[in-house]
Structure formats: structure tokens, C-alpha cells
Design a protein around this motif. Structure first.
Motif, PDB file in Angstrom:
ATOM      1  N   ALA A  52      11.054 -10.706   5.652  1.00 36.79           N
ATOM      2  CA  ALA A  52      10.167 -11.863   5.836  1.00 36.79           C
ATOM      3  C   ALA A  52       8.704 -11.476   5.646  1.00 36.79           C
ATOM      4  N   ALA A  53       8.361 -10.228   5.960  1.00 37.82           N
ATOM      5  CA  ALA A  53       6.977  -9.789   5.840  1.00 37.82           C
ATOM      6  C   ALA A  53       6.568  -9.484   4.403  1.00 37.82           C
ATOM      7  N   ALA A  97       9.921   1.688   0.180  1.00 38.85           N
ATOM      8  CA  ALA A  97       8.710   2.191   0.826  1.00 38.85           C
ATOM      9  C   ALA A  97       8.596   1.744   2.280  1.00 38.85           C
ATOM     10  N   VAL A  98       9.142   0.577   2.607  1.00 42.49           N
ATOM     11  CA  VAL A  98       8.942   0.024   3.952  1.00 42.49           C
ATOM     12  C   VAL A  98      10.205   0.019   4.806  1.00 42.49           C
ATOM     13  N   ALA A 120       1.248  -1.527   2.715  1.00 45.46           N
ATOM     14  CA  ALA A 120       2.185  -1.195   1.641  1.00 45.46           C
ATOM     15  C   ALA A 120       2.089  -2.206   0.504  1.00 45.46           C
ATOM     16  N   LEU A 121       1.945  -3.471   0.834  1.00 47.55           N
ATOM     17  CA  LEU A 121       1.836  -4.503  -0.201  1.00 47.55           C
ATOM     18  C   LEU A 121       0.581  -4.302  -1.044  1.00 47.55           C
ATOM     19  N   ALA A 159       3.613   7.545   0.169  1.00 49.95           N
ATOM     20  CA  ALA A 159       2.623   7.162  -0.841  1.00 49.95           C
ATOM     21  C   ALA A 159       2.216   5.698  -0.749  1.00 49.95           C
ATOM     22  N   ILE A 160       3.156   4.842  -0.370  1.00 55.56           N
ATOM     23  CA  ILE A 160       2.888   3.398  -0.428  1.00 55.56           C
ATOM     24  C   ILE A 160       2.663   2.780   0.945  1.00 55.56           C
TER      25      ILE A 160
END
Length: 207
Positions: free
Chosen positions: A77-78, A125-126, A137-138, A177-178
Motif C-alpha cells: 500500500a505504501a 529493496a523494501v 526508497a521511492l 542501496a535503495i
């Protein structure tokens, strides 16, 4: 150059072309709103993944090699709205139909392979990062060119691409990294300028 409207009518989901493609991804979103539900993203090739009937594919089991992501609903959802916005921008640029983000779709959502690879990189990444780190991250993911995301996907999927191989190798590196790397506003070239310089208004519709 944008593609014709007639081609746009043939795409389903997020840019998947059922009459042409033999490679793509499926997003399985569980029914309801239970917090324990997990979004699954799987990748398919060949005759198993062609035509509109692909949406009848069942959710792969945890050990299935086609399963790329098992992500909890909160993290999904995020990140999903930002990914959908980016995907629809690219689809419009190619003359393909856009897709509305639905919280509980009745069927799995087929996805163009280029977009599927990029979504996997973001999710990897998340997947074990704090939800509080997802906005960071986004921003880092959006600052990457599509070709950079595809390269990261290729490197990761070669060794740790199955959903259950979390926290090791390239999956661990992607988080560092992200998701963990701080985004500093003003550093580097803005994403819009990077897209214009490198011609990233296109999907690169390889199959």
C-alpha cells in the motif's frame, strides 16, 4: 513516438499485450483487507503466459521458481500508488492504455516485462526494510533510469530471484542501496532531466 490507439486497445493490465507477448509478470492481490494477506508477483515465459486467459493463473506456492515477490499488504500500500503513476506515465508515452490501481482486483494483474522487472527491484529493496523507509526508497528508485533498474533486476534474479531468498546477495544490496541509502535533495541530476537526456519516455517493449 507514441504507439497507435488501436494497439492500446489490445493491452491489458499494465501494458501486457496478450496477442504478442510470451513473457510477463502477474500481480496477485489477495481478496479482502486482512493485514496478513500478501501480494505475490510472479514471472512467466512461453505459451504458459500468452493470451487473455493468463489471468486464470493461480498464485504460485512459496517454493515455486516463478514467484519473485511475497510482500505484505502494508508495504504494498505504501509503494503501489507511486509505481502505478510511473507505469501509467510510461504507458501513455507509448500509446498504451493506462490502468487504475484497485485495492482488491478480482483477477491477477498482468504486466509488461519491463515494468515487472522495475517493480521487482523496488519490492526487493523494501521487503525487509521499515515502512518508514519506503518514501526514501521511492525517491531513490525514481532517480534510477529504467535501464538501470533492468540491470539491477538481471543481476539479482540470476542468483536470488526466487521470492524466499530474502536478505542475501543482491537482495541485501538492493535494500542498502535503495531503501537504506539516504536521499539528499538536490544531489545529482533530477529524474525528469535524466529521462529527457536518456530518452526514458519509452517502455522498450521487448518480449
Amino acid at each position: 513516438m507514441p504507439r497507435t490507439a488501436s494497439l492500446a486497445k489490445k493491452s491489458i493490465g499494465l501494458g501486457f499485450l496478450p496477442d504478442e507477448s510470451r513473457h510477463g509478470f502477474l500481480i496477485h492481490v489477495p481478496a479482502g483487507t486482512a493485514k496478513g494477506g500478501r501480494i505475490a508477483i510472479s514471472e512467466y515465459w512461453g505459451d504458459r503466459f500468452s493470451g487473455a486467459e493468463i489471468t486464470a493463473q493461480p498464485v504460485p506456492g512459496p517454493a515455486d521458481p516463478s514467484l519473485r515477490i511475497h510482500l505484505d499488504r502494508g508495504r504494498w500500500a505504501a509503494l503501489a500508488p507511486a509505481f502505478w503513476e510511473e507505469a501509467n506515465r510510461r504507458l501513455r508515452a507509448n500509446g498504451l492504455a493506462t490502468a487504475k490501481l484497485v485495492k482488491s482486483p478480482a483477477k491477477p494483474i498482468p504486466m509488461h516485462p519491463s515494468l515487472g522487472k522495475e517493480l521487482c527491484v523496488l519490492c526487493w529493496a523494501v521487503e525487509e526494510a521499515s515502512i518508514d523507509d519506503i518514501p526514501n526508497a521511492l525517491r531513490n528508485w525514481e532517480a534510477l533510469a529504467p535501464e538501470e533498474r533492468w540491470w539491477l533486476y538481471t543481476m539479482t534474479v540470476a542468483t536470488t530471484g526466487q521470492a524466499m531468498k530474502k536478505g542475501v546477495g543482491w537482495r541485501k544490496a538492493l535494500r542498502a542501496a535503495i531503501a537504506d541509502h539516504p536521499f539528499v535533495k538536490g544531489e545529482g541530476m533530477p529524474p525528469k532531466a535524466r529521462r529527457e537526456l536518456l530518452g526514458h519516455s519509452q517502455l522498450t517493449l521487448e518480449v
